[in-house]
Motif scaffolding. Structure first.
Motif, mmCIF file in Angstrom:
data_model
loop_
_atom_site.group_PDB
_atom_site.id
_atom_site.type_symbol
_atom_site.label_atom_id
_atom_site.label_comp_id
_atom_site.label_asym_id
_atom_site.label_seq_id
_atom_site.Cartn_x
_atom_site.Cartn_y
_atom_site.Cartn_z
ATOM 1 N N PRO A 1 16.703 -50.849 72.324
ATOM 2 C CA PRO A 1 15.520 -50.963 73.173
ATOM 3 C C PRO A 1 14.747 -49.644 73.268
ATOM 4 O O PRO A 1 13.704 -49.589 73.915
ATOM 5 N N LEU A 2 15.253 -48.596 72.626
ATOM 6 C CA LEU A 2 14.584 -47.294 72.710
ATOM 7 C C LEU A 2 13.186 -47.385 72.116
ATOM 8 O O LEU A 2 12.950 -48.108 71.145
ATOM 9 N N TYR A 3 12.291 -46.623 72.699
ATOM 10 C CA TYR A 3 10.866 -46.726 72.385
ATOM 11 C C TYR A 3 10.464 -45.818 71.222
ATOM 12 O O TYR A 3 10.790 -44.628 71.205
ATOM 13 N N THR A 4 9.742 -46.402 70.287
ATOM 14 C CA THR A 4 9.147 -45.627 69.208
ATOM 15 C C THR A 4 7.635 -45.706 69.381
ATOM 16 O O THR A 4 7.050 -46.771 69.195
ATOM 17 N N GLY A 5 7.024 -44.611 69.812
ATOM 18 C CA GLY A 5 5.581 -44.606 70.081
ATOM 19 C C GLY A 5 4.935 -43.357 69.528
ATOM 20 O O GLY A 5 5.071 -43.060 68.344
ATOM 21 N N SER A 6 4.272 -42.616 70.411
ATOM 22 C CA SER A 6 3.469 -41.466 69.967
ATOM 23 C C SER A 6 4.210 -40.141 70.013
ATOM 24 O O SER A 6 3.574 -39.093 70.042
ATOM 25 N N GLN A 7 5.537 -40.180 70.035
ATOM 26 C CA GLN A 7 6.275 -38.917 70.146
ATOM 27 C C GLN A 7 5.833 -37.905 69.087
ATOM 28 O O GLN A 7 5.587 -36.736 69.410
ATOM 29 N N THR A 8 5.743 -38.351 67.835
ATOM 30 C CA THR A 8 5.439 -37.369 66.778
ATOM 31 C C THR A 8 3.982 -36.913 66.849
ATOM 32 O O THR A 8 3.657 -35.807 66.424
ATOM 33 N N ARG A 9 3.122 -37.757 67.413
ATOM 34 C CA ARG A 9 1.718 -37.341 67.580
ATOM 35 C C ARG A 9 1.642 -36.209 68.611
ATOM 36 O O ARG A 9 0.950 -35.215 68.416
ATOM 37 N N PHE A 10 2.375 -36.354 69.698
ATOM 38 C CA PHE A 10 2.393 -35.287 70.707
ATOM 39 C C PHE A 10 3.120 -34.042 70.184
ATOM 40 O O PHE A 10 2.707 -32.910 70.452
ATOM 41 N N LEU A 11 4.177 -34.278 69.445
ATOM 42 C CA LEU A 11 4.890 -33.141 68.838
ATOM 43 C C LEU A 11 3.941 -32.363 67.922
ATOM 44 O O LEU A 11 3.924 -31.124 67.929
ATOM 45 N N ARG A 12 3.153 -33.098 67.159
ATOM 46 C CA ARG A 12 2.186 -32.452 66.259
ATOM 47 C C ARG A 12 1.171 -31.641 67.063
ATOM 48 O O ARG A 12 0.886 -30.481 66.758
ATOM 49 N N ALA A 13 0.624 -32.247 68.086
ATOM 50 C CA ALA A 13 -0.449 -31.575 68.841
ATOM 51 C C ALA A 13 0.064 -30.294 69.501
ATOM 52 O O ALA A 13 -0.570 -29.237 69.414
ATOM 53 N N ILE A 14 1.215 -30.392 70.150
ATOM 54 C CA ILE A 14 1.736 -29.220 70.864
ATOM 55 C C ILE A 14 2.224 -28.146 69.881
ATOM 56 O O ILE A 14 1.968 -26.950 70.076
ATOM 57 N N SER A 15 2.892 -28.563 68.830
ATOM 58 C CA SER A 15 3.382 -27.541 67.890
ATOM 59 C C SER A 15 2.212 -26.898 67.150
ATOM 60 O O SER A 15 2.200 -25.674 66.956
ATOM 61 N N ASP A 16 1.209 -27.678 66.762
ATOM 62 C CA ASP A 16 0.024 -27.088 66.116
ATOM 63 C C ASP A 16 -0.604 -26.034 67.027
ATOM 64 O O ASP A 16 -0.980 -24.953 66.585
ATOM 65 N N TYR A 17 -0.714 -26.380 68.290
ATOM 66 C CA TYR A 17 -1.335 -25.452 69.238
ATOM 67 C C TYR A 17 -0.503 -24.169 69.370
ATOM 68 O O TYR A 17 -1.022 -23.048 69.310
ATOM 69 N N ALA A 18 0.797 -24.335 69.530
ATOM 70 C CA ALA A 18 1.679 -23.174 69.712
ATOM 71 C C ALA A 18 1.659 -22.266 68.474
ATOM 72 O O ALA A 18 1.684 -21.038 68.582
ATOM 73 N N ILE A 19 1.586 -22.890 67.305
ATOM 74 C CA ILE A 19 1.583 -22.125 66.055
ATOM 75 C C ILE A 19 0.230 -21.431 65.859
ATOM 76 O O ILE A 19 0.150 -20.236 65.600
ATOM 77 N N ARG A 20 -0.838 -22.223 65.972
ATOM 78 C CA ARG A 20 -2.180 -21.696 65.728
ATOM 79 C C ARG A 20 -2.544 -20.566 66.698
ATOM 80 O O ARG A 20 -3.056 -19.525 66.305
ATOM 81 N N GLN A 21 -2.262 -20.803 67.973
ATOM 82 C CA GLN A 21 -2.676 -19.825 68.988
ATOM 83 C C GLN A 21 -1.765 -18.617 69.031
ATOM 84 O O GLN A 21 -2.215 -17.503 69.299
ATOM 85 N N TYR A 22 -0.459 -18.859 68.824
ATOM 86 C CA TYR A 22 0.494 -17.784 69.144
ATOM 87 C C TYR A 22 1.533 -17.506 68.061
ATOM 88 O O TYR A 22 2.395 -16.652 68.258
ATOM 89 N N GLY A 23 1.476 -18.251 66.959
ATOM 90 C CA GLY A 23 2.468 -18.024 65.903
ATOM 91 C C GLY A 23 3.891 -18.381 66.311
ATOM 92 O O GLY A 23 4.859 -17.894 65.730
ATOM 93 N N ILE A 24 4.036 -19.244 67.311
ATOM 94 C CA ILE A 24 5.368 -19.640 67.791
ATOM 95 C C ILE A 24 6.081 -20.482 66.736
ATOM 96 O O ILE A 24 5.466 -21.335 66.088
ATOM 97 N N HIS A 25 7.363 -20.225 66.551
ATOM 98 C CA HIS A 25 8.173 -20.995 65.595
ATOM 99 C C HIS A 25 8.751 -22.231 66.294
ATOM 100 O O HIS A 25 9.157 -22.170 67.460
ATOM 101 N N ILE A 26 8.802 -23.348 65.558
ATOM 102 C CA ILE A 26 9.214 -24.626 66.145
ATOM 103 C C ILE A 26 10.518 -25.122 65.517
ATOM 104 O O ILE A 26 10.618 -25.245 64.294
#
Ligand SMILES: *[C@@H]1O[C@H](CO)[C@@H](O)[C@H](O)[C@H]1NC(C)=O
Ligand SMILES: *[C@@H]1O[C@H](CO)[C@@H](O)[C@H](O)[C@H]1NC(C)=O
Length: 393
Positions: A123-148
């Motif tokens: 019953p576990l949900y498969t939805g937009s997890q990877t879309r949010f992961l993409r958005a937040i990691s892109d931001y962290a990388i682009r703005q600050y060079g943070i490693h994920i």
């Protein structure tokens, strides 16, 4: 002409896409053997745990339920919408800005296997997890060079009898070919996610977290039996082969339960692009108090290092088994940060936001010993002020 040009462009594009990265661009990738990690986890964001945010959990249909599996089964058609709401609000770019200002350079991001693959009967949900992961990691990388670090925190069947491992009371992942097949589908999806990033060099893949097939010994080396360790090792090899085929420059982070790194290390070749993740907790299992925590932190740090592979402390917190004191927190936090930095490649605290409200032994509640954001707000963090580890501790 147009057709020819188009064909050529297409062929060039396909060739560029298909060409495996050469060692010449290895330099752009993270070298864990020299990196100094100063990180936090993003627990309770894309993968839920009751203990991280009990008020939210209970208010959203989880009262009395122990894992996301039952939570989703209970909510039925409401599970997806409530989780989407969670993904879009619990961690935002404002959090990333705050982390970067506090010197954070690595994020370990737990995801459930259901973020990557749908398993029949779950019953576990498969939805937009990877879309949010993409958005937040892109931001962290682009703005600050943070490693994920993309952490696949649970696997089909359950990896450790805890909800966080896929299912409360189950560890059916072990010796289960069906569960393994779906695990590799999750791994393949995560590899694809990393390779399709604009910054594939800013990711590390972690395919497993705290595998435990002897739950009575949770937190100790015996938590993983010899047979369990054999199963885990073959999975690690399978994951490494897949990552190497896709892009050998992507580091793979191996979390070998509570067995020491020295147990795993001889099973790998010098050329394997790996980093070990050890978890050090103090809230149970050892006679820790807020007063003696520096001694335990130092011992764990000094015992962690391996002479062949880099070691990272992917989870830790500062709740002691007894006699917790609020005033000890800056010292214990900074002693940990300093010790991990000195003896290992650094750490990621568990976790950025933690709202557990259960009283601890001594002063305060869980949140006061597990919530990094509060330490940033309170101005606690200054690793230089941590207690120095001495050779005798
Ligand atoms: C093996 O894993 C699958 C997928 O999670 C699960 O449905 C099944 O019950 C497991 N089998 C056993 C014997 O535990
Ligand atoms: C914990 O605190 C209590 C009350 O102050 C004290 O009696 C006890 O000795 C302490 N225990 C440890 C292990 O420090």
């Amino acid at each position: 002409m147009r057709f020819t040009h188009f064909t050529l462009t297409l062929v060039t594009a396909l060739a560029a896409e298909a060409a495996p990265p050469t060692n010449s661009n290895r330099a752009a990738y993270l070298d864990w053997s020299t990196f100094k990690a100063n990180g936090v986890n993003l627990g309770g964001w894309l993968h839920q745990e009751q203990v991280i945010d009990p008020v939210w959990w209970d208010a959203n249909g989880g009262a009395g339920l122990l894992d996301e599996w039952d939570w989703c089964a209970n909510l039925g058609s409401q599970c997806g919408p409530r989780l989407e709401q969670r993904y879009s609000s619990f961690i935002t770019t404002t959090d990333i800005d705050k982390m970067a200002a506090a010197g954070i350079n690595v994020l370990r991001i737990p995801t459930g296997y259901n973020a990557w693959v749908q398993v029949p009967g779950s019953p576990l949900y498969t939805g937009s997890q990877t879309r949010f992961l993409r958005a937040i990691s892109d931001y962290a990388i682009r703005q600050y060079g943070i490693h994920i670090i993309v952490d696949i925190h649970s696997l089909p069947g359950g990896v450790n009898n805890l909800g966080l491992g896929g299912r409360e009371g189950r560890h059916d992942w072990f010796n289960n070919q069906t569960a393994l097949d779906y695990s590799y589908k999750a791994v393949d999806a995560a590899i694809k996610f990393i390779q399709e990033s604009d910054f594939p060099d800013k990711f590390t893949l972690q395919p497993l977290n705290e595998p435990v097939d002897n739950p009575a010994a949770f937190g100790f080396p015996e938590a993983l039996t010899d047979a369990g360790a054999t199963w885990v090792l073959s999975y690690f090899r399978g994951v490494l082969a897949r990552v190497q085929a896709a892009n050998a420059n992507t580091p793979v982070m191996l979390q070998g339960s509570f067995r020491p790194v020295s147990f795993w290390s001889p099973s790998f070749a010098d050329t394997d692009n790996i980093v070990f993740d050890v978890h050090n907790y103090y809230f149970a299992g050892r006679p820790t108090t807020s007063a003696n925590l520096p001694q335990f932190l130092c011992e764990d740090a000094q015992n962690a290092a391996d002479d062949r592979f880099p070691v990272f402390v992917g989870e830790w917190s500062i709740e002691a088994a007894s006699n917790n004191t609020l005033a000890s927190r800056p010292r214990n936090l900074n002693t940990g940060l300093k010790a991990w930095a000195q003896y290992t490649r650094g750490s990621s605290f568990w976790t950025w936001k933690f709202r557990g409200n259960v009283p601890v032994n001594g002063e305060g509640t869980q949140a006061e010993y597990w919530n990094y954001e509060e330490y940033v707000d309170a101005g606690f963090i200054d690793a230089g002020t941590g207690q120095a580890c001495t050779a005798s501790t």
